[in-house]
Structures are given as C-alpha cells and as structure tokens.
Design a protein around this motif. Sequence first.
Motif, PDB file in Angstrom:
ATOM      1  N   GLU A 195       0.658  -1.140   0.005  1.00 12.46           N
ATOM      2  CA  GLU A 195      -0.016  -0.081  -0.010  1.00 12.46           C
ATOM      3  C   GLU A 195       0.707   1.454   0.051  1.00 12.46           C
ATOM      4  O   GLU A 195       0.409   2.486   0.012  1.00 12.46           O
ATOM      5  CB  GLU A 195      -0.728  -0.064   1.387  1.00 12.46           C
ATOM      6  CG  GLU A 195      -0.283   0.295   2.558  1.00 12.46           C
ATOM      7  CD  GLU A 195       0.093  -1.106   3.345  1.00 12.46           C
ATOM      8  OE1 GLU A 195       0.131  -1.266   4.443  1.00 12.46           O
ATOM      9  OE2 GLU A 195       0.519  -2.129   2.577  1.00 12.46           O
ATOM     10  N   GLY A 196       2.339   1.080  -0.098  1.00 16.09           N
ATOM     11  CA  GLY A 196       3.039   2.212   0.273  1.00 16.09           C
ATOM     12  C   GLY A 196       4.211   2.536  -0.669  1.00 16.09           C
ATOM     13  O   GLY A 196       5.077   2.947  -0.581  1.00 16.09           O
ATOM     14  N   TYR A 197       3.630   2.582  -2.151  1.00 21.99           N
ATOM     15  CA  TYR A 197       4.443   2.715  -3.231  1.00 21.99           C
ATOM     16  C   TYR A 197       4.277   4.316  -3.483  1.00 21.99           C
ATOM     17  O   TYR A 197       3.118   4.810  -2.997  1.00 21.99           O
ATOM     18  CB  TYR A 197       3.933   2.100  -4.407  1.00 21.99           C
ATOM     19  CG  TYR A 197       4.761   0.405  -4.621  1.00 21.99           C
ATOM     20  CD1 TYR A 197       4.266  -0.207  -3.756  1.00 21.99           C
ATOM     21  CD2 TYR A 197       5.512   0.273  -5.401  1.00 21.99           C
ATOM     22  CE1 TYR A 197       4.961  -1.682  -3.758  1.00 21.99           C
ATOM     23  CE2 TYR A 197       6.044  -0.836  -5.555  1.00 21.99           C
ATOM     24  CZ  TYR A 197       5.672  -1.957  -4.754  1.00 21.99           C
ATOM     25  OH  TYR A 197       6.368  -2.887  -4.794  1.00 21.99           O
ATOM     26  N   SER A 198       5.242   4.919  -4.128  1.00 22.33           N
ATOM     27  CA  SER A 198       5.220   6.372  -4.302  1.00 22.33           C
ATOM     28  C   SER A 198       4.298   6.493  -5.565  1.00 22.33           C
ATOM     29  O   SER A 198       4.245   5.589  -6.342  1.00 22.33           O
ATOM     30  CB  SER A 198       6.317   6.794  -4.531  1.00 22.33           C
ATOM     31  OG  SER A 198       6.445   8.033  -5.050  1.00 22.33           O
ATOM     32  N   SER A 199       3.463   7.684  -5.442  1.00 17.50           N
ATOM     33  CA  SER A 199       2.714   8.027  -6.748  1.00 17.50           C
ATOM     34  C   SER A 199       3.659   8.688  -7.828  1.00 17.50           C
ATOM     35  O   SER A 199       2.906   8.949  -8.965  1.00 17.50           O
ATOM     36  CB  SER A 199       1.653   9.045  -6.365  1.00 17.50           C
ATOM     37  OG  SER A 199       1.992  10.072  -5.653  1.00 17.50           O
ATOM     38  N   GLN A 200       4.829   8.966  -7.410  1.00 18.21           N
ATOM     39  CA  GLN A 200       5.541   9.835  -8.438  1.00 18.21           C
ATOM     40  C   GLN A 200       6.487   9.106  -9.226  1.00 18.21           C
ATOM     41  O   GLN A 200       6.939   9.528 -10.164  1.00 18.21           O
ATOM     42  CB  GLN A 200       6.563  10.808  -7.640  1.00 18.21           C
ATOM     43  CG  GLN A 200       5.974  11.569  -6.557  1.00 18.21           C
ATOM     44  CD  GLN A 200       6.849  12.569  -5.904  1.00 18.21           C
ATOM     45  OE1 GLN A 200       7.506  12.945  -6.378  1.00 18.21           O
ATOM     46  NE2 GLN A 200       6.575  12.702  -4.476  1.00 18.21           N
TER      47      GLN A 200
END
Length: 778
Positions: free
Chosen positions: A367-372
């Motif tokens: 659930e903790g991937y970067s959106s960037q």
Amino acid sequence: MYENSQGRTRYGDPRVIRKGWEGIASRKIDGILHVLNRFWDVLFFFSGDSYYQYDSERDQIYTHDAHGNPFPNLISYGFPGIPDNIDTVYYNRSAGYTYFFKDNLVYQYEIERQRVSPGFPKEISVLYPGVPNNLDAAYYSYYHKTTFFIKGLEYWGISGNNGPIVGPFTVNQRWRDICNSFLERLGYFQPVDWESTLDRSRQTIFEPEDVAPDIFSDFDPSVMVEEVEGMGRDGEPTIGVDDEEFKEAIRKFQQANNLTITGLLDDATRNKMNEPRCGNPDHTLAKNGTKTVPPDASNMTSNSSDDAHAKSNATVVVQKRAAEDTSQGNSRKRQSVLKTWMERQEERRKKRGIFVNNYVTWRLLGEGYSSQLDADLQLAVIQQAFRMWSEVIPPLFRPDHVSHIEEVDVNLAFGRVRHLGCPNEFQEQEYAHAFDEAAEVHINDQIQPYTVNRPDGISLLKVAVHEIGHILGLGHHEWANSVMQPNYAPQPYNFEIGAEDRRAVQELGYASGLREFPCRHSAGVQDLSGYPDMLDRWILPHRRLTHHRGKCEERFDTVFDWVRPNRDENGYMTGVIYNTFFFADGRYWMYENSKGRTRYGDPLLIRGGWQGIASRHIDGILHVWSRTWDVLFFFAGDSYWEYDSEREQIYTHDANGNPFPNLISYGFPGIPDNIDTVYYNRSAGYTYFFKDHLVYQYEVERQRVSPGFPKEIAEVFPGVPNNLDAAYYSYTHQTTFFLKGFDYWSISISTGAIDGPFTVNELWQDICKVWMWELDGS
Ligand SMILES: [Zn+2]
Ligand SMILES: [Zn+2]
C-alpha cells in the motif's frame, strides 16, 4: 494591525499609510506618540523634522493646530528641545511622561508643560540598562502590560513594574512557537525517545510571507499604538518563557549546522529550518540497558536528567498524553492506533536479532508505493540503496515480497501526512523518517519531486541510503559529505557513502555478533531456490565474519595493476596510468588506492567488463609491461586468453592463428595447469607462476621456464606461504604483495625481506562481495 489575542495581524495587512491614516504624507514614520490619560487624548506622528496630529475620532489628521498653523509642523516648534529625526517615542502612562529616543539618548518630555524634563536627555544605557542605542521602536503594550523596545529582529522588555530590562528576544512570536516545537521535536531541548514517544504535535514551516525581512527590519511602529485599554491580560507582565533555554537550543542547532552562533532566530537559521530534512531527531536518548528499566515512583518524580530517568519520564509523558486523549473527541480511535503501533514496535523489537544474519530481507509495502515514480524504479532504487551499505558491511540485503510481513526484516513505505498508522505525522519539510528498532522506513510522498539519476529534485536514492543508515543504527552527523546529515543536500551523480559514515557503520560491529552459521534464512526457513546455490557453497564459507568490527573481509582470486598508455585526444601517448583490480567469483572491483575504496557501483561481472573472458574463476592475470612488450594474459584452469588493452577485448586468435582460449601447455611450455597465481616483476624482467609449494620463473620473450626452476616458494620467497591466492606488484605501494585467505605478505622495500602476515582488509578497505538477490546464475 496586530491582533494580540489572535496572535496575528489583521487579514490583508499591511496597508499603505497614506490610505489608512489620511493626511500622513510621509512614507517613513519615525515614531508615534499617543498620550492618553484623564485629561489628554492626543496622537502625534513624527517624521523627519516634522510632526502631524491625528484626529482619532474622525480618523484623519487635523489640518491646523490650535494656533492656526497648518500640519505638518516642525518638531522644533511643537516639541521644543526634541531633535529632528527621532528614532522612536512612547508614552508611559503610569509615570505620566513621554520618552523620545535618538541615537544613544533618551529625552523625558512633559507634554502638558511642553518641555524636556530637567536633567534630560540622558544616556539610554543609564535610564534603561540593557536597551540598545538606535532603537527602531519603543512602545507600551496594553496587552502585555509592559514596555517593549524593538531593534531589528529582536526586542527587549521591562520585566515586572519597573523591573530590570530582559532580552533580547525574537520579535515574531509565531516564529518562536514554530521554532520551539521544531527544536523540541529534534531533541535540542532534551534528547528525544524517538522510538516510543507518540503524539508529536503538528507544526508548520516558516512561511515565505513571514520571512519577508523588511516587515521587521524596518519595523513600522504604527502597528503598536492601536491597543484599546481594557483588553489586557490580568496579572503580571508577560515577556517570554524559558528564553535562555530557547536560545540555548537555537545555539546548539546553529552550531550543528555550521551557522553563526547567535542564539537568535535569524534569517540563516530560519532558512536552515525550512530545508528538506529527515524527520528523525538529531538528539535521541542513548540506546543502552535503560530501555528495559521499568519506571518506578522515584523516577517519575525525579528531575534528574540522566538517561535512565529521562527515559522513565518520557514513558510517563506518553501515558499521561494517552490519558489526556480520552477527554477528547476521537480519542478512542487514536488510542487504539497508538496501542497497535506500540505493540507492533515491541514485536519487531523482539526480533532485533535480525541483523546478525547474513541476509536481511526488505519489502516495499504494497500500500506504500510512491505515486511519483514507476514501481519497478522504486524497487530498483531501494535495492541500490541497500547495496551501497552492503558494500561496506557484511550483511547482504535482498527484497522479499512473498513471505509473511512479520518475517520480513525491514519494511519501507511511502505515505502522506498521516500514514500507515504511524504516530508521527510528516511535517512539510520532512522527507522521511525511520525507526531502527522496528526497522521501518517511512518516506513522505508529498515531497516533490523525487528523482533518480538527476541533479534536480530530491534524490530518492540518497533519501533511502540515509534512512537505511538509521535502520542500521546510525544517528545524524554533520560531517561534510556525510550521508547522515539531517538536512537534504543536493547530490551530484554517483554520490558515495563517505569515509566517516563507512567507519561509523563498521563500528556498529555487524559481523561480531554472529551467533550461528549458516544464517536463519539459509537454514531452510527461507526458500533460496531463486538463488544460485553458489551463494552457500562458495561465498559464505569464504567469509570470515567475526573480526575487525564489521568490516568486510573477503578472499580474492587474483589482483593486478593494469598499466596502459594515457593518450591525449589526438592519440599521442602522454604517460601511463594504472588501476588496481581485485577479482573474485566472476566479478571484479576497481580499487581506488588514493581514496581507499572501490569504484562506485563495483563489483561488476567479469564477462561484462572484460569482454571475451568466459571463466568465472580467474587463477591469475599476467601483465608484462616493458619497453618492448605490453601483453596481458588471463589464466583459468588449463587455458589462457590474451587481452587487447587498446581495444578492450580479448584477441580472437594468437599470432599463429590459433583461437583463444589456448592451452597453457601450448602457450607457456613448462607451466602447469590450474596455477595459483602469477605476476610480472618488471625490475627483474621475469614472470613468476605459483602453484602449490612451487614457483616458476618464466621468460616470456624466450617462452621458457628459467633454468633451475621450479623452486620451492620457501626458497625463493622465504616467509611466503604455499597455495597462494594472489601475487601482484603494486605501483601504488611500489612493492610486491602475496595474498592468501584474509592475510597478505609484502616484500620490504628497504631490506627485500618478506614482511607479514598482515590483514588484507586493513590495507584494502571495503571490498565487499555485495551481490545479493540479483545473482544471475552467472
Ligand atoms: Zn535522518
Ligand atoms: Zn511514519
């Protein structure tokens, strides 16, 4: 207009004087005098050599004075004895006097009598000891019930009724509050118990409009006369709380950041506080046995500041805060979040043995991937960050996105303000934080933009390397170029973990705590099917992990200095250059002797860097480099290759048209297969092959073993052991080295005798077998 009770200015301020104060034509107001008592209510504006009188009822200036003279009037006319261009003026209502300030002098003025009091002017330092000359402003605050003197970004106040002058303090209370919580959070007041203190209150950064310096450096006194009597607080005058402590914290922060130590919240300090930084405190409680000491009653009431007591007090604070929470709205939910967090930390803390294993696993939480950034890129960057650390310490890191989450050693995740049940909201300038006991890294995805391999933005690699440094147990350092500096420093390409950082992490002694071997994962708990079994068969038995405080200690197949011509852009030779290469297990490092470390990104695969060399295990490399010869041979098993240094690839055929690899028995008659090592002694002009207990002196030009050879190694090189790993002549050290296992011997330059054994990793540091999960079956 400053609204004291709100602690801020009126919305839309500041405004232009000539619109808000009709008829005041001057841009620069020196001082404003409001005499308000039982008989008088007059308001004067002073500017240069002139003054205006203002009609508070009609909100505009009077056009003429009582004698019919038009405003502005000359100060010398209306206030005899008072000089032009005053610094400031204020009315002391309780004393009934007006005070004009100019330069170093203060004039007590009696407005009813239109005269300067006898004995005045006096030195400011005599009448108000501690107040500086050349004030910007002085005023009596009805809200604070005291008189303030302002100069630049600082202020002084009269404490109590006619008490001593105290100060300087920082003008902007809001800055002060922000600064206060910033420094408190980072441990500048007292060390923070980072892993278990919860519920840190939210703060904001110093916003740009606050920083506009002219608001305060050219302080406009008009904001100071608008208080209405009766709004004041009850009780004693308030000036500042704990100000010495506050200033001391600022001084410590300034010192840590190589700023001028002023103890004041100056521009440089504010700017530094606004820089992107790691959220971990700069000062934390020492990690020692005190963690397990339960708080007892004596600790709770003690004011002692030693670690044990501070820790206990911190625990009490946590409990107290949790109790306070119950009186508030969403307290139940919050408490359960905290409880879960504490339990989770405790669970992970119990598993703290993890890093004594050779393999440390990590996961970027789903659930903790970067959106960037592209997901694969995030994984690659984090892997690279781990790898950079394993270049200097023994543990090998590899991702594990399969096992149960509790089995994974290090968890990483991106999040925003409130994230992942973490009690520490991200602050605006905080790019990440880490909890080393829980082995969790949280990265603030609101920091923009994270970049990879670019000089702009925030390097995700550098952020990850820093946070993993915390996980490994490092705190913040202010060494130049330290990756553990709390503030983010823009990073050139290919930054490296600096020498102090390397030493610091090695001091933590990751190798020395090894309890059992092989490690937990290779004992069958972890499926290693994706890994070449070579890892267990070859690397691990060859690593000695119990010495030298966590530095890598490795065995090498061979070592050599590669000498080649240095050419200018026209192809003319301008000299020679050399590099030192270490080979092991199908890979090689270039060792930079002057920097005491390997090249960034090493080791590389042999077959990638030395095109055409098909063998994983190199027995020896021979570089014959003389006036007439420049030939480079690789030996492996029963074969050898010749390498073309100019074109950087092997020759496909020898001079007689035979394809490489050739048999050693063909190209080097008299030399056995499976040599241990070989090196060229340039001054003697001979090549020496080593195998088992024998050494073969070889004449490359004549293609023969010298008469009388082979000989016993002990005879030719007394003191050098049999079954060598490597022998090489070092141009850096100007001598010959013999390596076997983790030890080396060298030929003494002065006596020619053999010295040793010495420890390899003391002379050639940080050459680590860092290949991890990316092992490719090569
Ligand atoms: Zn940090
Ligand atoms: Zn967090």
